[in-house]
Design an enzyme around this catalytic site. Sequence first.
Site, PDB file in Angstrom:
ATOM      1  N   GLY A 210      32.590  37.409  35.937  1.00  0.00           N
ATOM      2  CA  GLY A 210      31.446  37.021  35.458  1.00  0.00           C
ATOM      3  C   GLY A 210      31.186  35.692  35.013  1.00  0.00           C
ATOM      4  O   GLY A 210      30.025  35.135  34.820  1.00  0.00           O
ATOM      5  N   PRO A 253      37.844  37.398  37.033  1.00  0.00           N
ATOM      6  CA  PRO A 253      37.163  36.468  37.292  1.00  0.00           C
ATOM      7  C   PRO A 253      37.432  36.202  38.868  1.00  0.00           C
ATOM      8  O   PRO A 253      38.466  36.437  39.505  1.00  0.00           O
ATOM      9  CB  PRO A 253      37.945  35.204  36.610  1.00  0.00           C
ATOM     10  N   ARG A 255      34.539  34.420  40.978  1.00  0.00           N
ATOM     11  CA  ARG A 255      33.809  33.003  41.256  1.00  0.00           C
ATOM     12  C   ARG A 255      34.340  31.723  40.381  1.00  0.00           C
ATOM     13  O   ARG A 255      34.392  30.889  40.955  1.00  0.00           O
ATOM     14  CB  ARG A 255      32.245  33.059  40.595  1.00  0.00           C
ATOM     15  N   TYR A 296      19.289  36.264  47.817  1.00  0.00           N
ATOM     16  CA  TYR A 296      18.823  35.939  46.540  1.00  0.00           C
ATOM     17  C   TYR A 296      18.565  34.523  45.945  1.00  0.00           C
ATOM     18  O   TYR A 296      18.737  34.250  44.840  1.00  0.00           O
ATOM     19  CB  TYR A 296      19.655  36.772  45.313  1.00  0.00           C
ATOM     20  N   CYS A 323      18.550  33.527  64.545  1.00  0.00           N
ATOM     21  CA  CYS A 323      17.135  33.928  64.859  1.00  0.00           C
ATOM     22  C   CYS A 323      16.709  34.893  63.829  1.00  0.00           C
ATOM     23  O   CYS A 323      16.495  36.084  63.929  1.00  0.00           O
ATOM     24  CB  CYS A 323      17.368  34.847  66.323  1.00  0.00           C
TER      25      CYS A 323
HETATM   26  N1  PLP Z   1      34.615  42.524  38.801  1.00  0.00           N
HETATM   27  C1  PLP Z   1      33.529  43.381  39.349  1.00  0.00           C
HETATM   28  C2  PLP Z   1      33.583  44.962  39.217  1.00  0.00           C
HETATM   29  C3  PLP Z   1      32.571  43.130  40.234  1.00  0.00           C
HETATM   30  O1  PLP Z   1      31.657  43.622  40.925  1.00  0.00           O
HETATM   31  C4  PLP Z   1      32.544  41.326  40.314  1.00  0.00           C
HETATM   32  C5  PLP Z   1      31.495  40.986  41.028  1.00  0.00           C
HETATM   33  O2  PLP Z   1      30.578  41.175  41.822  1.00  0.00           O
HETATM   34  C6  PLP Z   1      33.321  40.692  39.801  1.00  0.00           C
HETATM   35  C7  PLP Z   1      34.749  41.379  39.001  1.00  0.00           C
HETATM   36  C8  PLP Z   1      33.628  39.063  39.783  1.00  0.00           C
HETATM   37  O3  PLP Z   1      32.421  38.383  39.288  1.00  0.00           O
HETATM   38  P1  PLP Z   1      32.371  36.967  39.245  1.00  0.00           P
HETATM   39  O4  PLP Z   1      32.706  36.429  40.764  1.00  0.00           O
HETATM   40  O5  PLP Z   1      31.199  36.741  38.890  1.00  0.00           O
HETATM   41  O6  PLP Z   1      33.337  36.632  38.237  1.00  0.00           O
END
Ligand code: PLP
Length: 384
Positions: A210, A253, A255, A296, A323
């Site tokens: 996150g 992590p 992202r 989103y 399309c």
């Molecule tokens: N762990 C779980 C269970 C997730 O659902 C997610 C993203 O959906 C992540 C880790 C990775 O989140 P982020 O890419 O925001 O670090």
Amino acid sequence: RIRANCRMYLQAFRDHFGPGSLPLYASKAASFKQMYRIMAEEGMGVDVVSSGELYTALSAGFPAERIYFHGNCKTDADLAYGVSQGIGFFVADNREELLALEKTAAEANVTQKILLRVTPGIDPHTLQAINTGRIDCQFGVPIETGQAARFVADALSRKNLIVEGFHSHIGSQIFEAEPFCDAVDILLDFAQAMRQAHGFVAETLNLGGGFGVRYLESDPVVDIPGNIRALAQHLRQGCAEKDYPVPKVLLEPGRSIVANAGLTLYRVGGIKTIEGYRSYVTVNGGMTDNPRYALYKAPYTVVPASRMNDVRDLTCTVAGRCCESGDLIQENIQLPEMQRDDLLAVLTTGAYNFTMASNYNRIGRPAVVFVKDGKARVVVKRET
Ligand code: PLP
């Protein structure tokens, strides 16, 4: 950049968390063999959410014991595949999965380590669609309603499963330690209650993924090592207050490992001004390689790669080639007058772009090219 991001996490873990703690790369963010090779070389763990991701990780030689298998609807085939490959952990999402996994583990004559996914009910104030720690969601079992306590009792009674601890994922694009600290408070209270009820002590707390990345220049810079330090301090203090043994910590992590290592290059096809309305620049990709704006309205920075020094006086919408009227990459951005064959770059697309790609309209997925020290190489071939 990918390796540097891994090393930042690994160093912060060594500095602030105890032995056995590990960052797991959430491979849904970008999943292909070269990614898992890098993760293996850097000493990361990984999380997978399907047999497909697991297969790719294993074919790249990623060590099975550092793999965590997620998902809210693992099939019997997923469970059998994971158990037969000796993966480290399943992160169990629901009661039906416990029953199925117990059966699979018993048939294979193994005891399988698991974590239990619970929802602490935290809202980290992010986009609704990428916020999964609330109570009303399809992932995990809520603590507040008392269901998580029953889930633990059930899991502890299964003789082919070993419960090592708890997992929660509260959402994405989180820029501070605070929401994670709130989750720790709720998880520690819960862990304490489970110790009192069953004598069970959680060895591991997996706090999910996150940490945010900067899609726009206006997004805050996130101090990940600083946040990890604050989180570790908070956890130690919480454990001391409860006289609870400090657990190993896992984070997942995705992202923040890959997003800022990637950009997408498009070639411009057409430029169209609907008089009195707006201008469109169409590109040779779109929701088939990046569905996040359609899903989103995810913000991105778009730059005119082949005209970086031109004055950006055209307010326009970048549209993909599907399309589908929702196939947009970004609206109301500033570009110079563009021409067919110009290049556009969309920045920070390393996460959740290639992995969310589709073949809608039978459009081929683009290549993935890695660049290091001035050299480029194709790591995933372009589809023909
Ligand atoms: N762990 C779980 C269970 C997730 O659902 C997610 C993203 O959906 C992540 C880790 C990775 O989140 P982020 O890419 O925001 O670090």
